[in-house]
Design a protein around this motif. Structure first.
Motif, short mmCIF file in Angstrom:
data_model
loop_
_atom_site.label_atom_id
_atom_site.label_comp_id
_atom_site.label_asym_id
_atom_site.label_seq_id
_atom_site.Cartn_x
_atom_site.Cartn_y
_atom_site.Cartn_z
N GLU A 207 42.34 47.21 46.70
CA GLU A 207 42.62 46.38 45.52
C GLU A 207 42.73 44.92 45.93
OE1 GLU A 207 46.09 45.87 42.16
OE2 GLU A 207 45.76 47.86 43.03
N GLY A 208 42.14 44.04 45.11
CA GLY A 208 42.23 42.61 45.39
C GLY A 208 41.81 41.81 44.17
N PHE A 209 41.38 40.57 44.39
CA PHE A 209 41.02 39.67 43.31
C PHE A 209 39.77 38.87 43.67
CE2 PHE A 209 45.53 40.36 42.87
CZ PHE A 209 45.67 40.56 41.50
N ARG B 192 38.28 35.12 42.52
CA ARG B 192 38.65 33.90 41.80
C ARG B 192 37.39 33.13 41.43
NH1 ARG B 192 43.90 32.44 41.63
NH2 ARG B 192 45.29 33.44 43.12
N LYS C 106 40.95 34.39 37.61
CA LYS C 106 41.34 35.36 38.64
C LYS C 106 41.18 36.76 38.05
CE LYS C 106 45.43 36.75 41.26
NZ LYS C 106 46.86 36.45 41.46
N LYS D 146 41.09 40.95 38.74
CA LYS D 146 41.45 42.06 39.61
C LYS D 146 40.22 42.95 39.83
CE LYS D 146 44.52 46.05 39.62
NZ LYS D 146 45.61 46.68 38.87
N CYS D 147 40.03 43.40 41.08
CA CYS D 147 38.89 44.26 41.38
C CYS D 147 39.23 45.16 42.56
CB CYS D 147 37.65 43.43 41.67
SG CYS D 147 37.82 42.37 43.10
N TYR D 148 38.29 46.05 42.86
CA TYR D 148 38.42 46.97 43.99
C TYR D 148 37.19 46.82 44.87
CZ TYR D 148 42.05 48.83 41.04
OH TYR D 148 43.18 48.94 40.26
#
Length: 69
Positions: free
Chosen positions: A14-16, A18, A50, A52-54
């Protein structure tokens, strides 16, 4: 929550992503030059830059849940 990549079945992280100070937008190849290269073009996916994604580090795929935006 552990999620697995639908492409290779390895673990997703999991992260982001931008988009700088601008909105997060969707573009297609057949959009006009103006639609692709101006602030007025593209379909706004999120007002927030921003998102959120995987990410799968094994097969270099990134998955974004648009419903969660």
């Amino acid at each position: 929550m552990d999620l697995n990549c639908p492409y290779c079945n390895n673990e997703l992280i999991e992260g982001f992503i931008r988009g700088g100070r601008y909105t997060f937008k969707w573009y297609t190849e057949n959009m006009s030059f103006i639609a692709k290269h101006t602030e007025f073009g593209g379909e706004i996916i999120s007002e927030n830059p921003k998102v959120k994604c995987y990410r799968c580090k094994s097969c270099n795929k990134i998955i974004i849940d648009i419903d969660g935006l």
